[in-house]
Design a protein around this motif. Sequence first.
Motif, short mmCIF file in Angstrom:
data_model
loop_
_atom_site.label_atom_id
_atom_site.label_comp_id
_atom_site.label_asym_id
_atom_site.label_seq_id
_atom_site.Cartn_x
_atom_site.Cartn_y
_atom_site.Cartn_z
N THR A 6 0.87 -1.17 0.00
CA THR A 6 0.00 0.00 0.00
C THR A 6 0.91 1.23 0.00
O THR A 6 2.08 1.14 0.39
CB THR A 6 -0.91 0.06 1.24
N ALA A 29 0.33 -3.66 -6.16
CA ALA A 29 0.11 -2.42 -5.41
C ALA A 29 -1.38 -2.16 -5.30
O ALA A 29 -2.10 -2.21 -6.31
CB ALA A 29 0.79 -1.24 -6.10
N VAL A 30 -1.83 -1.88 -4.06
CA VAL A 30 -3.21 -1.41 -3.86
C VAL A 30 -3.18 0.10 -4.08
O VAL A 30 -2.48 0.82 -3.36
CB VAL A 30 -3.71 -1.70 -2.44
N ARG A 32 -5.45 3.83 -5.03
CA ARG A 32 -6.80 4.41 -5.04
C ARG A 32 -7.25 4.72 -6.45
O ARG A 32 -8.41 4.60 -6.79
CB ARG A 32 -6.81 5.67 -4.17
N ALA A 50 -8.40 0.87 -1.17
CA ALA A 50 -7.94 1.88 -0.22
C ALA A 50 -7.85 1.24 1.15
O ALA A 50 -8.35 0.13 1.36
CB ALA A 50 -8.90 3.06 -0.19
N VAL A 51 -7.22 1.97 2.06
CA VAL A 51 -7.13 1.48 3.44
C VAL A 51 -8.53 1.26 4.00
O VAL A 51 -8.75 0.41 4.85
CB VAL A 51 -6.36 2.49 4.32
N LEU A 57 -8.43 -5.40 0.66
CA LEU A 57 -7.10 -5.69 1.21
C LEU A 57 -6.97 -7.18 1.53
O LEU A 57 -5.94 -7.81 1.24
CB LEU A 57 -6.86 -4.87 2.49
N HIS A 69 2.88 -2.34 4.30
CA HIS A 69 1.83 -1.33 4.43
C HIS A 69 2.49 0.03 4.66
O HIS A 69 3.13 0.26 5.68
CB HIS A 69 0.94 -1.70 5.61
N ALA A 71 0.70 3.06 3.46
CA ALA A 71 -0.30 4.13 3.37
C ALA A 71 -0.47 4.78 4.74
O ALA A 71 -0.29 4.14 5.77
CB ALA A 71 -1.63 3.56 2.88
N ALA A 82 -7.89 -2.78 8.73
CA ALA A 82 -6.88 -3.10 7.70
C ALA A 82 -5.87 -4.10 8.26
O ALA A 82 -5.51 -5.09 7.59
CB ALA A 82 -6.18 -1.83 7.24
#
Length: 295
Positions: A6, A29-30, A32, A50-51, A57, A69, A71, A82
Amino acid sequence: MELLLTGATGYLGGVVARRLAEAGHALTAVVREPSRATGLPAGTRLVQGAVESPEVLADAASRVDGVVHLAPSGGLATDLAAARAFTDALAGRGGVLVWTTGVWVLGPTDGGAAAEDSPTAPIALVHDRVAAERAVLSAADVVRAVVLRPGIVHGHGGGIPALLVEQARRAGTGVVTGAADVRWPMVHVDDLADLYVAAVERAASGSVLHGVAEEGVPVTDLATAAAHAAGAGPGWTVRSTAETATEVGAAFADALATSQVVSATRTRFALGWHPRRVGAVTDVAAGSYARPSAA
Ligand SMILES: NC(=O)c1ccc[n+]([C@@H]2O[C@H](COP(=O)([O-])OP(=O)(O)OC[C@H]3O[C@@H](n4cnc5c(N)ncnc54)[C@H](OP(=O)(O)O)[C@@H]3O)[C@@H](O)[C@H]2O)c1
């Protein structure tokens, strides 16, 4: 390893993604907004999320060997959801979770340097992050759970030092918020990225790591360097937190005024991590923040 990231489109995340890919890891990759996710290493797979979307996730984490992580905090409930999504998805199969917070969870350090096992006393801006750290570490028996607290990051002209340069440009001199004796623990973003690789590959479960290369750099030195980089007059001035708050908000102004000396000795020994990039003052004065003519 197959790793989920993230924050990969951010300042730290971009450099960490590149170093992980160079070390041979495959990345998802996560993000937005996938259309904004340019510049990630070739072959990086994108998952839109997103978170605030724990089900995304969890699903993405169930397909990888580990999660990094990066973010920012989305608030306590969001962070706990999360963390739970990641730990549940990685549980029981040797998965690693490297969860980023930061040295501000330690609060001002009035005595000696704060170590990895020093008590936390978070400043307001990061108040929620301690509970998230605890939640991650409490899963250390089912996943390889690692908390990584970067210091103030410099390098490639980015991060908080870029704000110091901008403040100096506007004020015509270096700006220190709070008091003349404020110190910040600093780390170059490339050294920090090396630490993330080491953490993913070999940190013990339950580790708290400090990503700090210089334990307590006087902010007056950074402000002087920032004034040089900005082509402003020499020296610095102290500004109240209330005054800085009008520019950056009260919580962030308080963070800038927080004085800390933070050690990473245990982290260095545990992982054989040897930060070797340019120090923060030189970087700001004559390195990645400098005007070409000032370098
Ligand atoms: N910079 C420092 O000096 C420093 C020091 C200590 C700790 N940290 C911590 O390190 C982490 C990264 O910091 P940074 O300086 O690289 O931050 P940054 O440049 O602002 O990047 C933040 C990243 O997180 C993503 N993001 C933001 N909100 C999100 C959300 N709700 N869901 C999913 N992704 C989200 C952003 O994606 P978009 O592209 O969608 O905006 C971006 O990729 C943060 O947790 C920060 O608190 C930073």
